[in-house]
Design an enzyme around this catalytic site. Structure first.
Site, PDB file in Angstrom:
ATOM      1  CB  SER A   1      -0.949  -0.002   1.198  1.00 47.42           C
ATOM      2  OG  SER A   1      -0.249  -0.249   2.392  1.00 47.42           O
TER       3      SER A   1
ATOM      4  CG  ASP B   1      -0.326  14.043  17.066  1.00 44.27           C
ATOM      5  OD1 ASP B   1      -0.528  13.534  18.186  1.00 44.27           O
ATOM      6  OD2 ASP B   1       0.368  13.533  16.177  1.00 44.27           O
TER       7      ASP B   1
ATOM      8  CG  PHE C   1       9.353  13.530   8.773  1.00 45.49           C
ATOM      9  CD1 PHE C   1       8.820  14.811   8.887  1.00 45.49           C
ATOM     10  CD2 PHE C   1       9.283  12.894   7.536  1.00 45.49           C
ATOM     11  CE1 PHE C   1       8.250  15.436   7.800  1.00 45.49           C
ATOM     12  CE2 PHE C   1       8.709  13.518   6.439  1.00 45.49           C
ATOM     13  CZ  PHE C   1       8.197  14.792   6.572  1.00 45.49           C
TER      14      PHE C   1
HETATM   15  P1  FAD Z   1      -4.074   6.272  19.866  1.00 48.49           P
HETATM   16  O1  FAD Z   1      -4.066   4.862  19.454  1.00 48.49           O
HETATM   17  O2  FAD Z   1      -5.307   6.837  20.463  1.00 48.49           O
HETATM   18  O3  FAD Z   1      -2.850   6.458  20.887  1.00 48.49           O
HETATM   19  C1  FAD Z   1      -2.376   7.769  21.221  1.00 48.49           C
HETATM   20  C2  FAD Z   1      -1.636   7.718  22.545  1.00 48.49           C
HETATM   21  O4  FAD Z   1      -2.572   7.546  23.599  1.00 48.49           O
HETATM   22  C3  FAD Z   1      -0.641   6.553  22.679  1.00 48.49           C
HETATM   23  O5  FAD Z   1       0.439   7.001  23.443  1.00 48.49           O
HETATM   24  C4  FAD Z   1      -1.447   5.503  23.435  1.00 48.49           C
HETATM   25  O6  FAD Z   1      -0.618   4.614  24.170  1.00 48.49           O
HETATM   26  C5  FAD Z   1      -2.283   6.391  24.343  1.00 48.49           C
HETATM   27  N1  FAD Z   1      -3.572   5.796  24.721  1.00 48.49           N
HETATM   28  C6  FAD Z   1      -4.452   5.155  23.926  1.00 48.49           C
HETATM   29  N2  FAD Z   1      -5.532   4.755  24.620  1.00 48.49           N
HETATM   30  C7  FAD Z   1      -5.343   5.172  25.901  1.00 48.49           C
HETATM   31  C8  FAD Z   1      -6.102   5.077  27.099  1.00 48.49           C
HETATM   32  N3  FAD Z   1      -7.302   4.467  27.131  1.00 48.49           N
HETATM   33  N4  FAD Z   1      -5.593   5.623  28.220  1.00 48.49           N
HETATM   34  C9  FAD Z   1      -4.396   6.241  28.226  1.00 48.49           C
HETATM   35  N5  FAD Z   1      -3.615   6.362  27.124  1.00 48.49           N
HETATM   36  C10 FAD Z   1      -4.093   5.835  25.969  1.00 48.49           C
HETATM   37  N6  FAD Z   1      -1.624  11.998  12.049  1.00 48.49           N
HETATM   38  C11 FAD Z   1      -2.423  12.881  11.422  1.00 48.49           C
HETATM   39  O7  FAD Z   1      -2.655  13.971  11.968  1.00 48.49           O
HETATM   40  N7  FAD Z   1      -2.968  12.622  10.186  1.00 48.49           N
HETATM   41  C12 FAD Z   1      -2.757  11.460   9.558  1.00 48.49           C
HETATM   42  O8  FAD Z   1      -3.266  11.266   8.448  1.00 48.49           O
HETATM   43  C13 FAD Z   1      -1.926  10.480  10.183  1.00 48.49           C
HETATM   44  N8  FAD Z   1      -1.695   9.283   9.614  1.00 48.49           N
HETATM   45  C14 FAD Z   1      -0.961   8.329  10.287  1.00 48.49           C
HETATM   46  C15 FAD Z   1      -0.783   7.081   9.695  1.00 48.49           C
HETATM   47  C16 FAD Z   1      -0.037   6.107  10.345  1.00 48.49           C
HETATM   48  C17 FAD Z   1       0.119   4.754   9.700  1.00 48.49           C
HETATM   49  C18 FAD Z   1       0.571   6.385  11.600  1.00 48.49           C
HETATM   50  C19 FAD Z   1       1.404   5.335  12.302  1.00 48.49           C
HETATM   51  C20 FAD Z   1       0.404   7.635  12.190  1.00 48.49           C
HETATM   52  C21 FAD Z   1      -0.370   8.620  11.545  1.00 48.49           C
HETATM   53  N9  FAD Z   1      -0.598   9.869  12.110  1.00 48.49           N
HETATM   54  C22 FAD Z   1      -1.379  10.805  11.460  1.00 48.49           C
HETATM   55  C23 FAD Z   1       0.003  10.216  13.420  1.00 48.49           C
HETATM   56  C24 FAD Z   1      -0.960   9.898  14.586  1.00 48.49           C
HETATM   57  O9  FAD Z   1      -2.134  10.664  14.469  1.00 48.49           O
HETATM   58  C25 FAD Z   1      -0.230  10.246  15.873  1.00 48.49           C
HETATM   59  O10 FAD Z   1       0.812   9.322  16.106  1.00 48.49           O
HETATM   60  C26 FAD Z   1      -1.115  10.380  17.105  1.00 48.49           C
HETATM   61  O11 FAD Z   1      -0.333  10.979  18.134  1.00 48.49           O
HETATM   62  C27 FAD Z   1      -1.634   9.064  17.650  1.00 48.49           C
HETATM   63  O12 FAD Z   1      -2.636   8.548  16.884  1.00 48.49           O
HETATM   64  P2  FAD Z   1      -3.152   7.045  17.180  1.00 48.49           P
HETATM   65  O13 FAD Z   1      -4.285   6.820  16.279  1.00 48.49           O
HETATM   66  O14 FAD Z   1      -2.040   6.109  17.171  1.00 48.49           O
HETATM   67  O15 FAD Z   1      -3.679   7.259  18.678  1.00 48.49           O
END
Ligand code: FAD
Length: 284
Positions: free
Chosen positions: A10, A103, A211
């Site tokens: 992908s 974020d 990055f």
């Molecule tokens: P989550 O899975 O919610 O985790 C975020 C943090 O919270 C982690 O530290 C986790 O351990 C913690 N956490 C989760 N659940 C709990 C809980 N119940 N209690 C306490 N802590 C908890 N960013 C963008 O803005 N746009 C994009 O298009 C984008 N695409 C991405 C694509 C990929 C493949 C990846 C790997 C990252 C991408 N990101 C993007 C970055 C991402 O949005 C950031 O890394 C963000 O900080 C975390 O998103 P997440 O979905 O992993 O969050």
């Protein structure tokens, strides 16, 4: 070169900022689509891109004939706004989403929104739309930078899977051990969905360092030192980067990674250089 159907390839793009960038993206996408990726994805919010920019770019890629998946983040969003986006995406023929927390822009406080974590977004999408979408989530072999510990981060990843994710894409990394260790630990907790490594081509030293500091990916010391030594010699950086990253990809595939997800940065040359160096078992 055609990627064998067992390798889930992908490609990730970001919405272009202006017409010239859009034209460059179309050219790059056409070159990259010749490798028959299973799907392409388009980021959301990253770098100030808007929902409309994401949806428009997805439409453009759909028109080129590919299965295109928008990224959707819940930070700062209301349930109503997410519901509206999901409805629009279904009408646009979208069947795959990358569900993220996202974020808040740095330096800006603000409302975190009604759903706190990506697991809440996955549960919400399932509750609202059943099985209408294949849902991808993010995974962090080297730990998400805000997590309190690798163990806690893994549990939060498992929560996303249990909420209904179909597969995962990792943050990029340059050490395959981190990936295999993460996959082992996830599987020991009952995770069976594919965890596809995210692959970052190396083309620009300064950008890579920036990055990596933001997302918590480690650049091994020997790679840093080699890149620093190349200075402004872009051709040498690209050649070295293609060697290093294609070796990483080969190790990943040879040891059971289910596919590769390329962070293309809207450029064709670097991912294509990596693929050319890979032995994909096609005989080509
Ligand atoms: P989550 O899975 O919610 O985790 C975020 C943090 O919270 C982690 O530290 C986790 O351990 C913690 N956490 C989760 N659940 C709990 C809980 N119940 N209690 C306490 N802590 C908890 N960013 C963008 O803005 N746009 C994009 O298009 C984008 N695409 C991405 C694509 C990929 C493949 C990846 C790997 C990252 C991408 N990101 C993007 C970055 C991402 O949005 C950031 O890394 C963000 O900080 C975390 O998103 P997440 O979905 O992993 O969050």
């Amino acid at each position: 070169m055609t990627v064998p159907s067992t390798v889930a390839l992908s490609l990730e793009f970001f919405p272009p900022r202006d017409i010239a960038a859009q034209e460059r993206l179309v050219r790059a996408a056409k070159q990259l689509l010749a490798t028959h990726p299973r799907y392409v994805s388009v980021t959301f919010g990253a770098g100030g891109s808007t929902r409309t920019g994401t949806a428009d770019t997805v439409r453009m890629l759909q028109n080129l004939g590919c299965d295109a998946a928008p990224h959707l983040s819940c930070i700062g969003a209301t349930r109503d706004s997410l519901r509206e986006i999901l409805t629009a995406y279904r009408e646009q023929g979208i069947r795959r989403l990358v569900a993220l927390r996202g974020d808040l822009p740095s330096g800006m406080g603000g409302d975190a929104g009604e759903l706190r974590y990506a697991a809440d977004l996955v549960a919400f999408i399932r509750q609202e739309t059943g099985d209408a979408f294949h849902i991808e989530v993010a995974a962090y072999p080297e730990m998400h930078p805000q997590a309190s510990s690798p163990h806690a981060d893994l549990n939060h990843f498992v929560a996303k899977v249990n909420a209904g994710a179909n597969s995962a894409i990792t943050q990029y990394f340059f050490n395959s051990d981190a990936y295999f260790d993460f996959v082992d630990r996830a599987q020991s907790k009952g995770v069976t969905i594919p965890i596809v490594p995210g692959i970052m081509p190396i083309t620009n030293h300064t950008q890579l360092v920036r990055f990596s500091e933001m997302c918590g990916a480690e650049i091994p010391r020997w790679i840093r030192l080699r890149l620093a030594e190349f200075g402004d010699d872009k051709a040498s950086i690209r050649a070295f980067g293609a060697d290093v990253v294609s070796e990483l990809c080969q190790t990943l595939l040879d040891n059971g990674a289910p596919g590769l997800h390329f962070y293309t940065l809207n450029q064709a040359e670097a991912p294509l250089a990596i693929w050319r160096e890979l032995d994909l078992g096609t005989g080509s």
